[in-house]
Write a protein that holds these residues in place. Structure first.
Motif: not given
Ligand code: BG6
Length: 369
Positions: A16-21, A130-131, A145-149, A156-169
């Motif tokens: 997840q740290p990488h997905a967000v970064a 989208c991822n 706007l692509y997420t890069h997870a 069950a979604s985890t890193k995609a969720f954090l990446a989605q929130i990040t993209a929304c921000y």
């Protein structure tokens, strides 16, 4: 290919740290201003947006709920969130200045795709978060706007969720910047803080021993409740969803303010309740209000499992357990607060001997309506 992890989910939680970064990478110029080159639409077009509707399913819809609080706060543009299958058949009110933002990890979820097509037919502008590059939903949308997870294998979604929130921000801060000077300064500051979040997630992942122990001894739980408020509310919903999906335990998330309007009747001695506590500097005294919710349920015998910021001592007297997250500003807290809930669900399901990566009855991408 699980890279030493027992399950894909464990691996993906730790990515997840990488997905967000990676989702933040290349979104700013040297001066800290947001630049969204890949977005496939123009600033002029985005400046016309006077209303936003998010459409998504499951975990992705909770990312949209976080986005509603953040984007309304930063831009003052009204934001709605609809489950995609509800949006499609509810006769939605949209026009040419409505931005309909879909959120989908796979880009193939049929319910979400149908909502996007419907929004386009009604004349809305559509943007896909989208991822999966080249998948159907971004192809059917005006902007993307692509997420890069990276690929997410566990159902069950985890890193995609954090990446989605990040993209929304990122989207919200970009819209704020387009609105002009007063908003732009804030956007820069938040973006700067956001860039420090991956490190905090990393630190948080190093503190999960107690959460794993809790999951082990709670394997026989029959029901678990989750409370949160403001951006903590979708975090509570997501914590409950993870536990349903993975551990087949009845779990429900509530807005903490609703407690006295019904759910408090469920509290009996020993009932586990996770409470997502907003940081002490959250506006409108929300921190104090949630602490008094903890006090109320504790007085009725609940086992209070409290997720609180480092240094927040106010929760101590009423908490059966305190799970600490690093300090951050109120809007960004979901990126941290959800992590212990993911770890808890994963380890509780493992303690029950369940297949964490492939829960029963679920599919990673649901391509039928
Ligand atoms: C569900 C998955 O069926 O679809 C969830 O089990 C996911 O994990 C939801 O959040 C939406 O999927 P997607 O690919 O559109 O994000």
């Amino acid at each position: 290919e699980k890279g030493g992890w027992a399950t894909y989910m464990d691996k993906e939680i730790h990515e997840q740290p990488h997905a967000v970064a990676d989702t933040l990478l290349g979104r700013t110029d040297e001066s800290g201003r947001l630049v969204l080159d890949e977005i496939r639409t123009t600033e002029e077009r985005l400046r016309q947006v006077d209303r936003i509707t998010f459409v998504a399913c499951g975990t992705a819809a909770y990312a949209g709920m976080v986005a509603k609080y953040a984007i309304e706060h930063w831009t003052r543009i009204p934001v709605e969130v609809s489950l995609a299958h509800e949006f499609r058949y509810c006769d939605p009110i949209v026009d040419g200045n409505t931005l309909v933002v879909s959120i989908s990890q796979s880009g193939e979820t049929m319910d979400t795709l149908m909502a996007v097509k419907h929004a386009r037919e009604l004349g809305a502008m559509t943007l896909s978060i989208c991822n999966t590059h080249g998948s159907t939903i971004p192809r059917e949308s005006d902007a993307v706007l692509y997420t890069h997870a990276g690929p997410e294998i566990a159902v069950a979604s985890t890193k995609a969720f954090l990446a989605q929130i990040t993209a929304c921000y990122v989207l919200g801060l970009y819209l704020a910047q387009l609105r002009g000077e007063t908003y732009a300064d804030d956007a820069k500051a938040v973006m700067h803080e956001l860039q420090g979040i991956p490190e905090k997630i990393e630190e948080l992942l190093g503190r999960m021993d107690r959460v794993v122990e809790m999951a082990d001894f709670m394997a026989d739980s029959r029901a678990v409740l989750f409370l949160g408020r403001n951006v903590g509310y979708p975090v509570a919903l997501e914590g409950a969803l993870k536990l349903k999906e993975l551990a087949y335990i009845h779990a429900e998330g509530f807005a903490a303010g609703e407690l006295k309007h019904g759910p408090i009747a469920l509290i009996e001695p020993g009932q586990p309740v996770f409470v997502v506590v907003p940081g002490p500097d959250t506006p409108h005294d929300l921190h104090k209000k949630v602490v008094s919710n903890i006090q109320e349920i504790r007085a009725r015998g609940a086992r209070t499992l409290v997720i609180a910021h480092d240094g927040d001592e106010d929760v101590e007297p009423f908490a059966s357990e305190v799970i600490r997250i690093p300090q951050c500003s109120p809007m960004l807290a979901p990126l941290l607060a959800v992590v212990p809930l993911q770890v808890f669900a994963l380890h509780l399901a493992s303690a029950k001997g369940l297949d964490v990566d492939q829960p029963r009855n679920l599919a990673k991408s649901v391509t039928v309506e």
